[in-house]
Structures are given as C-alpha cells and as structure tokens.
Scaffold this active site. Structure first.
Site, PDB file in Angstrom:
ATOM      1  N   GLY A  88       0.889  -1.620   0.261  1.00 19.35           N
ATOM      2  CA  GLY A  88       0.155   0.166   0.250  1.00 19.35           C
ATOM      3  C   GLY A  88       0.344   1.444   0.149  1.00 19.35           C
ATOM      4  O   GLY A  88       2.295   1.575  -0.737  1.00 19.35           O
ATOM      5  N   GLU A 105       3.723   6.155  -7.385  1.00 16.18           N
ATOM      6  CA  GLU A 105       4.632   5.976  -9.096  1.00 16.18           C
ATOM      7  C   GLU A 105       5.180   4.794  -9.279  1.00 16.18           C
ATOM      8  O   GLU A 105       4.738   3.633 -10.677  1.00 16.18           O
ATOM      9  CB  GLU A 105       5.138   6.650  -9.678  1.00 16.18           C
ATOM     10  CG  GLU A 105       3.873   8.163 -10.493  1.00 16.18           C
ATOM     11  CD  GLU A 105       3.223   7.605 -11.532  1.00 16.18           C
ATOM     12  OE1 GLU A 105       3.348   6.820 -12.354  1.00 16.18           O
ATOM     13  OE2 GLU A 105       1.901   8.501 -11.533  1.00 16.18           O
ATOM     14  N   HIS A 150       4.705   1.915  -7.980  1.00 14.83           N
ATOM     15  CA  HIS A 150       3.825   0.267  -7.662  1.00 14.83           C
ATOM     16  C   HIS A 150       2.600   1.112  -9.318  1.00 14.83           C
ATOM     17  O   HIS A 150       2.622  -0.349  -9.709  1.00 14.83           O
ATOM     18  CB  HIS A 150       2.618   0.928  -6.761  1.00 14.83           C
ATOM     19  CG  HIS A 150       3.676   0.505  -5.228  1.00 14.83           C
ATOM     20  ND1 HIS A 150       3.367   2.059  -4.227  1.00 14.83           N
ATOM     21  CD2 HIS A 150       3.963  -0.369  -4.632  1.00 14.83           C
ATOM     22  CE1 HIS A 150       4.437   1.581  -2.604  1.00 14.83           C
ATOM     23  NE2 HIS A 150       4.298   0.403  -3.339  1.00 14.83           N
ATOM     24  N   LYS A 192      13.761  -1.951  -7.422  1.00 14.34           N
ATOM     25  CA  LYS A 192      13.761  -0.390  -6.653  1.00 14.34           C
ATOM     26  C   LYS A 192      14.271  -2.167  -5.539  1.00 14.34           C
ATOM     27  O   LYS A 192      15.140  -1.613  -4.587  1.00 14.34           O
ATOM     28  CB  LYS A 192      12.406  -0.142  -6.089  1.00 14.34           C
ATOM     29  CG  LYS A 192      12.565   0.055  -4.768  1.00 14.34           C
ATOM     30  CD  LYS A 192      13.197   1.565  -4.370  1.00 14.34           C
ATOM     31  CE  LYS A 192      13.150   2.131  -2.827  1.00 14.34           C
ATOM     32  NZ  LYS A 192      13.131   1.493  -2.258  1.00 14.34           N
ATOM     33  N   VAL A 200      11.334   3.359 -10.964  1.00 15.16           N
ATOM     34  CA  VAL A 200      10.836   4.708 -11.351  1.00 15.16           C
ATOM     35  C   VAL A 200      11.784   5.923 -10.071  1.00 15.16           C
ATOM     36  O   VAL A 200      11.536   5.844  -8.491  1.00 15.16           O
ATOM     37  CB  VAL A 200       9.290   5.147 -10.621  1.00 15.16           C
ATOM     38  CG1 VAL A 200       8.688   6.418 -10.968  1.00 15.16           C
ATOM     39  CG2 VAL A 200       8.621   3.877 -11.435  1.00 15.16           C
ATOM     40  N   SER A 206      10.158   5.568  -3.063  1.00 18.64           N
ATOM     41  CA  SER A 206       9.561   4.321  -1.349  1.00 18.64           C
ATOM     42  C   SER A 206       8.228   5.215  -0.476  1.00 18.64           C
ATOM     43  O   SER A 206       8.044   6.340  -0.783  1.00 18.64           O
ATOM     44  CB  SER A 206      10.608   4.511  -0.955  1.00 18.64           C
ATOM     45  OG  SER A 206      10.041   3.891   0.233  1.00 18.64           O
TER      46      SER A 206
HETATM   47  P1  AMP Z   1       6.022  -2.204  -1.395  1.00 21.25           P
HETATM   48  O1  AMP Z   1       4.958  -1.613  -1.338  1.00 21.25           O
HETATM   49  O2  AMP Z   1       7.379  -1.335  -0.737  1.00 21.25           O
HETATM   50  O3  AMP Z   1       6.662  -3.833  -1.153  1.00 21.25           O
HETATM   51  O4  AMP Z   1       6.345  -2.036  -2.539  1.00 21.25           O
HETATM   52  C1  AMP Z   1       5.827  -3.293  -3.663  1.00 21.25           C
HETATM   53  C2  AMP Z   1       6.229  -3.656  -5.171  1.00 21.25           C
HETATM   54  O5  AMP Z   1       6.957  -2.255  -5.649  1.00 21.25           O
HETATM   55  C3  AMP Z   1       7.879  -4.275  -5.145  1.00 21.25           C
HETATM   56  O6  AMP Z   1       7.753  -5.249  -5.488  1.00 21.25           O
HETATM   57  C4  AMP Z   1       8.598  -3.559  -5.208  1.00 21.25           C
HETATM   58  O7  AMP Z   1      10.005  -3.577  -5.460  1.00 21.25           O
HETATM   59  C5  AMP Z   1       7.835  -2.210  -6.226  1.00 21.25           C
HETATM   60  N1  AMP Z   1       8.107  -0.891  -5.762  1.00 21.25           N
HETATM   61  C6  AMP Z   1       9.056   0.195  -4.539  1.00 21.25           C
HETATM   62  N2  AMP Z   1       9.421   1.142  -5.373  1.00 21.25           N
HETATM   63  C7  AMP Z   1       9.441   1.688  -5.962  1.00 21.25           C
HETATM   64  C8  AMP Z   1      10.120   1.870  -6.825  1.00 21.25           C
HETATM   65  N3  AMP Z   1      10.537   2.750  -7.104  1.00 21.25           N
HETATM   66  N4  AMP Z   1       9.759   1.648  -8.924  1.00 21.25           N
HETATM   67  C9  AMP Z   1       9.514   0.765  -9.123  1.00 21.25           C
HETATM   68  N5  AMP Z   1       9.199  -0.253  -8.376  1.00 21.25           N
HETATM   69  C10 AMP Z   1       8.819  -0.562  -7.258  1.00 21.25           C
END
Ligand code: AMP
Length: 316
Positions: A31, A35, A37, A150, A177, A186
């Site tokens: 959640g 951008e 995600h 990332k 991104v 993040s």
């Molecule tokens: P998270 O919600 O942080 O667990 O991330 C969910 C998914 O989104 C994971 O596969 C992350 O690697 C991806 N993700 C998070 N930040 C980025 C980003 N800046 N660029 C591309 N993918 C991302």
C-alpha cells in the site's frame, strides 16, 4: 474494481477468468501506492487479462516494531489509484486472514538472503517476504507476478523461490521509478522532513558516483565504492549501512570489476527513515568498454516528474 477481503471471495472472483483461460497478473504491495507501484500495475494491465493488486502490510517482514507502526496506510486512496492504473481486483486481507490462529509455516530461501538486507534486517525479514509471497501466489494463482528492481535483492529472492518451489508463475522485474532529482520512490519517503528529503538524494548521487568511477576505468571495487561513499559521508545526517558492488546473481560483493553485469547497492538511514536503492551496471567487454559502462539514463534527462530507468520490465 472490487475490494476483496477473504481468500474464498478472491477465488470466487477469479474463477470465471481462470475457467475462460484468461491470464491473471498479480502486483503484490504493502500500500501507500506511488508511481513505482503504479508502473507495475500498468505493466500488468498491458500484459494480462485480469489484474489483481494485493495490499497487505505484512507484519512478518518488519524487523522493527516502530517501522511497522509508522508504515503509511490509506486504503481509500490506494483503491482509487490502483483502479485508475487498471487493477480489476484489490485484495486487501486482514492479518487474521493471512495468518490465522495456529499458523506455523515458514518458507525460507537460503544463501541469497544472507548478505546485505538479510544481514542488516535479519533473516526473519526475507522469511517474512517469501512466506507471504508464497501464500499470495497460492491464493491468487497468477500467471505473471510483477516486482520492482527498487528492491533488487527481494526480486532475486522471489525468482529463486519460484524456481525452487516450481511455482508456474512468470516473474517480471520492472525498472525503478525515480523523482526528477534521482530519489527512488518509496512509501517511506513521506516520513522524510523537507531537510531529510533533500539529504536523501545523496543515495542516488552515491550510486552515480560508483557508475562514473567504473566509467573512468576504475576496476578496484574498494576504490569504486570509496568514490560513492565520499558523497554520502560528506552529507550530514546520513547513517550509511552499506554501499557495495555485488554480483546480481548472488548479492555477494565482487572482488574485481570485470565485463558483465554488476549491481551497485546502497542502504542508509536518513533521520529515522531507512532507505535502500540500487543501480544495475553493465561493464562491456569490447573496445566499447573504454567508453565506460552502460546504465540507465539520468532521471533529469527524461524531463518528466517521474522517470523509469528503462521502458521494459525484464522477465528473468
Ligand atoms: P512495497 O509496497 O514497498 O512492498 O512495494 C511493492 C512493489 O513495488 C515491490 O515489488 C517493489 O519493489 C515495487 N516498488 C517499490 N518502489 C518502487 C519504485 N520506486 N520503482 C519501481 N518499483 C517499486
């Protein structure tokens, strides 16, 4: 788009698609969508007939209670963003649905989970990730699952998991991104104060300094990482955890910069917020190598608010 809370509802919702042989794409998230995600969701939309976004802040992968408590949550906003990016189903189960009373199983990947994030966050972190991702794979039954570069080590661990446990799922790893100043998007960035937000760009600058040192012909990993470390340590208010050049297959630090694929990885605390980032670097083997390694273009070159380092995700 429907928000679904239980595994039985989810299976019911996906049954017609499965019966019709339609492809199902899964984008697992915790959640606080941004951008990064959304790029994964759009990618899934462009490749799959049915797109499931999961939203679950997984307590099992947090090694610090305070980090879990402070994790940003806004399901209504996430639902709007996921739908606009093309999701058909938002699977947002409660903790009891994922870990019911008596839950006693852990899925654990060895080796790859030892260094870097494994060493700094503890073994429990990746065990939490691989256990919940295995469950999500079994709950959703996707044909393709999308992850971000990332979290490069996490993506490699998931690829290992899928291969080792024979999940019939294709893994797509999508480019990082970034903000226009290079900071990787993040969910934790919202916790940065304005001063910390400015300092946080030092992580990206350090990764660039590493690629530039290699481009100049530096071949000693110690000298290359020293170039990146100088920038990080000269920016006050940053506590560096690691800055390494690793083999992207093992995540073990390399002994010498040789032609092929490398990964520069960094983790640091900016105030109370822990941030990670990485930069894939390709060191060419031919005379073209004299011109230096190839890497993603600078975020400012793309001229948009958010930049993606390459247009394609890589199926590995
Ligand atoms: P998270 O919600 O942080 O667990 O991330 C969910 C998914 O989104 C994971 O596969 C992350 O690697 C991806 N993700 C998070 N930040 C980025 C980003 N800046 N660029 C591309 N993918 C991302």
């Amino acid at each position: 788009m429907r928000t679904i809370r239980t595994v039985s509802e989810l299976r019911e919702a996906l049954a017609p698609a499965r019966r019709a042989g339609r492809t199902i794409g899964l984008v697992p998230t915790m959640g606080a969508l941004h951008e990064g995600h959304l790029s994964l969701i759009r990618r899934a939309r462009s490749e799959c007939d049915e797109v499931v976004v999961s939203l679950f802040v997984n307590p099992a992968q947090f090694n610090e209670g305070a980090d879990l408590d402070a994790y940003p949550r806004d399901e209504a906003r996430d639902a709007e963003l996921a739908e606009a990016a093309g999701a058909d189903h938002l699977f947002a189960p409660g903790v009891e649905e994922v870990y019911p009373r008596g839950f006693a199983t852990t899925v654990s990947v060895a080796s790859l989970t030892g260094p870097l994030e494994g060493a700094h966050r503890g073994k429990g972190h990746f065990d939490g990730v691989t256990t919940v991702v295995s469950k999500l794979f079994n709950m959703v039954g996707p044909d393709v699952a999308y992850f971000g570069q990332k979290d490069g080590q996490q993506a490699a661990v998931i690829e290992r998991l899928v291969q080792d446990l024979d999940f019939a799922i294709r893994i797509e790893v999508c480019p990082t991104v970034r903000e226009s100043d290079g900071l990787a998007l993040s969910s934790r960035n919202v916790r940065l104060s304005p001063v910390e937000r400015r300092r946080a760009t030092a992580l990206y600058r350090a990764l660039r300094a590493v690629s530039e040192a290699i481009a100049r012909g530096e071949r000693s990993p110690a000298a290359v990482t020293a170039a990146g470390r100088a920038d990080l340590t000269s920016t006050g208010g940053i506590e560096l955890e690691y800055l390494e050049l690793v083999d992207p297959r093992t995540f073990v630090p390399i002994q010498h910069v040789e032609p092929g694929d490398l990964l520069a990885v960094v983790a640091a605390r900016v105030g109370g917020t822990r941030l990670i980032d990485n930069q894939p670097i390709q060191v060419p083997s031919t005379a073209a190598g004299m011109e230096g390694p190839t890497e993603a273009s600078s975020p400012t070159e793309a001229g948009s608010t958010h930049t993606q380092e390459a247009l394609e995700c890589s199926a590995r």
